[in-house]
Each structure stands twice: as C-alpha cells, then as structure tokens.
Design a protein around this motif. Sequence first.
Motif, PDB file in Angstrom:
ATOM      1  N   GLY A  79     -37.107 -11.696  35.342  1.00 49.97           N
ATOM      2  CA  GLY A  79     -36.651 -10.392  35.811  1.00 49.97           C
ATOM      3  C   GLY A  79     -37.643  -9.279  35.555  1.00 49.97           C
ATOM      4  O   GLY A  79     -37.269  -8.111  35.475  1.00 49.97           O
ATOM      5  N   ASP A  86     -40.942 -14.940  42.840  1.00 52.98           N
ATOM      6  CA  ASP A  86     -39.640 -15.243  43.445  1.00 52.98           C
ATOM      7  C   ASP A  86     -39.728 -16.289  44.538  1.00 52.98           C
ATOM      8  O   ASP A  86     -38.728 -16.957  44.839  1.00 52.98           O
ATOM      9  CB  ASP A  86     -39.018 -13.960  44.001  1.00 52.98           C
ATOM     10  N   SER A 209     -32.286 -10.326  29.856  1.00 55.57           N
ATOM     11  CA  SER A 209     -32.807  -9.793  31.118  1.00 55.57           C
ATOM     12  C   SER A 209     -31.652  -9.634  32.098  1.00 55.57           C
ATOM     13  O   SER A 209     -30.690 -10.414  32.051  1.00 55.57           O
ATOM     14  CB  SER A 209     -33.845 -10.748  31.717  1.00 55.57           C
ATOM     15  N   PRO A 210     -31.722  -8.657  33.012  1.00 50.99           N
ATOM     16  CA  PRO A 210     -30.699  -8.572  34.050  1.00 50.99           C
ATOM     17  C   PRO A 210     -30.618  -9.802  34.928  1.00 50.99           C
ATOM     18  O   PRO A 210     -29.608 -10.034  35.586  1.00 50.99           O
ATOM     19  CB  PRO A 210     -31.108  -7.323  34.856  1.00 50.99           C
ATOM     20  N   GLN A 211     -31.673 -10.638  34.930  1.00 58.13           N
ATOM     21  CA  GLN A 211     -31.655 -11.847  35.747  1.00 58.13           C
ATOM     22  C   GLN A 211     -30.537 -12.796  35.323  1.00 58.13           C
ATOM     23  O   GLN A 211     -30.045 -13.592  36.136  1.00 58.13           O
ATOM     24  CB  GLN A 211     -32.993 -12.568  35.643  1.00 58.13           C
ATOM     25  N   SER A 214     -27.384 -12.937  37.678  1.00 55.76           N
ATOM     26  CA  SER A 214     -27.458 -13.171  39.121  1.00 55.76           C
ATOM     27  C   SER A 214     -28.105 -14.507  39.440  1.00 55.76           C
ATOM     28  O   SER A 214     -29.139 -14.858  38.862  1.00 55.76           O
ATOM     29  CB  SER A 214     -28.262 -12.050  39.791  1.00 55.76           C
ATOM     30  N   VAL A 218     -33.739 -11.151  40.888  1.00 57.02           N
ATOM     31  CA  VAL A 218     -33.567  -9.705  40.772  1.00 57.02           C
ATOM     32  C   VAL A 218     -34.467  -9.014  41.797  1.00 57.02           C
ATOM     33  O   VAL A 218     -35.661  -9.328  41.883  1.00 57.02           O
ATOM     34  CB  VAL A 218     -33.931  -9.236  39.351  1.00 57.02           C
ATOM     35  N   TRP A 222     -35.281  -3.568  40.828  1.00 55.20           N
ATOM     36  CA  TRP A 222     -34.540  -3.691  39.575  1.00 55.20           C
ATOM     37  C   TRP A 222     -35.298  -4.450  38.498  1.00 55.20           C
ATOM     38  O   TRP A 222     -34.810  -4.582  37.373  1.00 55.20           O
ATOM     39  CB  TRP A 222     -33.192  -4.381  39.808  1.00 55.20           C
ATOM     40  N   LYS A 223     -36.447  -4.985  38.827  1.00 57.11           N
ATOM     41  CA  LYS A 223     -37.185  -5.744  37.822  1.00 57.11           C
ATOM     42  C   LYS A 223     -37.678  -4.814  36.699  1.00 57.11           C
ATOM     43  O   LYS A 223     -38.039  -3.662  36.950  1.00 57.11           O
ATOM     44  CB  LYS A 223     -38.375  -6.474  38.455  1.00 57.11           C
TER      45      LYS A 223
END
Length: 359
Positions: A79, A86, A209-211, A214, A218, A222-223
Amino acid sequence: MEHSTARLLRTAAPVLVGRVLPKVDRRIEESRRPFTRRDLMRPHVDSRTWAWTHYGVFVPRLPAPYRYLNTMTFVGATGTVCFDNDYLAAPDARRTATVLSSTAADGHHHYRAYDTREDCAFAADGSRLAWGGDLVIEADHPGYRLRSGYGRFGADLEITATSQVSWFVRTPFYDHLSLLATCRGTVTDGGETVDVGGLCTVEYARSVSPQALSRTPVPPRWKLPVDFFTYHVIDLDERTQLLLTDVRAAGATACKLAHLRVLDGETTVYQEVSFEVTPRAEPEIDPVGRAMRVPRGFRWTVRDGAEEIAVLDGTVDTPLRYGHGRGYVGAYSFKGTFRGGPVSGTAYFEWIDCESRSK
C-alpha cells in the motif's frame, strides 16, 4: 477528488514523519540492545492487522562476476508508492508475494510474483517459508538456511545470526530490522558451483497498511506516500559492516541513519549522515515503461559531532536489477576513509526514486 486526496496525504506526511513518528519510534535505543525477539519474525499471512511482511538475506561482498547476492521478499502488498507493483497483484492483492534475487553476473536476475494461497507455504511461526519451488528459507534462530534455484542461478547458504540488530523502525505499527550475520555455502552459476562466505544480513519487517482492508490494490491516490528509498550494505573489512539508509515520504525524511556493526562487538548508530547523488544521464525503464532516475555515483558522509566517522565515494558499475518494488538493486565500487584510514571495496545497494513522479 484524486488530486485533492493526494495533496492531503502529501501535506500530512511531513507532520506524521517529523513530529509523530519520533515520539513513538524506539529504533535508536533498541539498536543498542541485543536481539531477543525471535518470536517477532512471523509471516502473518491473511492478517488484517499486519498487511505485509518482508524477509531478506543480503550478502554484500562476493568475488567478480557476482559482486553480491540478494534475496528480497514481500508477503502481502504494502500500500505504498515505492514498493507496490499493482500489475503483479494476485486476485486478492493481500495475498500477493514477490521474490527478487540477483547477482551482478550475466543472467542472474529473478523477479516473480506469487499467490500466497496457491503458490506458497508459510509456517505460521516462520520456521519454514517457501515461495513456489524457487526459494525456501528455514529458520531456527540464530540459525537459518536459504536454498534457491532460479534456472540460471541459485544459492545454498547456512547462516548464523548474531545478537546485533539494527532497527530502522521500531513502533507499534511498523517494525523493520536487520541482524548482523555470517554465512557459508555456495552460489550455483549454470553448471558451476562457487563457494562463498563472509558477513551478511538477515532482515525482517512487518507493517500495518490500508491495503489490509481491500482485496483490490489500494488506488494510487490512497497509497502511503513513501516515495524515495535507498539502502546500502557495505563490508568495510571481514568483521565490520556499515548500513546506510535514506528514506523519504513526500519530501520529509523518515530515516537517514548509519548503523556500524562489528562482529563480536557492538552496534553504533549515527544520525549525522549526509548523502549526495550524481545521477546517471539516462533513466532506467522498467518492464511496463515507467522511467526512474538512477544514480551514477554517491557520496556518504557520517559524523559524530566533531569526529568524521566515514566518507565514502561510490561509482555504480554493475547492471541494475529491477524488482525491489518499483526500483532496482545493484553494486558499486567505493573508496574513502573510515576513522581516518583508507578503505575501498564493493558494496550492495537498493534504489527507488518515485519523488519526481509524485510531485
């Protein structure tokens, strides 16, 4: 919306890195203590707390044409701007794993993505980690065994870690460490087997991490804006190793440190570090067409008050191997001074520069 979100993250990053991180990061004091956290080094597959982990083994000084051997892995997507590719993501991005391994010899370059559910086998306690049939790391700290085979080349190393640890980050939400170690074993080059040995490192990281929230990667906006990373491992002699790090997030310095380790000695951390870069005229182009500024040479200066610890000038003189996230690894020849005496040799480095693309 995308541009405003990116601006918000870039505005917040210097505050978090410059004011919040120093209040919770214990990397300096922890680097002065013996390593006792063998239980820390777990893969955390499918964790919703620890989004990604990293295992690495780096041998920075080998004879030509090899120069170095690196084994750089991720378990999970990070993330971050620097480290995510990706286009390689698994159907569930959180199960993406990668291996980058290389030397400077012709054809010695392996970079591949794996699905942790389909391709990998990771013991929950980290005692055995397998990325397909390409790489196996077995751990019974302080002993480690690395076995790899990538077609053109591979390695079989017996590794003994010391209690000396360099913490680059030590917080409740991100840990990143390097153990001083020694190794002996072989590098396979086609039909040849070459004996190798000497100082090396065993490395581990884990992070939130926000990853973790989801299945899909990400989005770029938003990374986490970690957009510059360079890390150098230098054997000054058979017993002395210097680690040099410069990491930035949206222009703010997250880590600029020198860790000096001596076998059967202690680790000293220096914070007065300067880093100068001479860029190469032409950028490096990755497999999906992205250009990146890369170095032709470096100068590192490490001081402790009035004392000059080291001044090292390096010239990059090997091919750069893609796959350290969005960046590269390679080797350079260096010369300079260490505590007043001359030093020279070859060193291993990692390089990711996404700053120009994120501005």
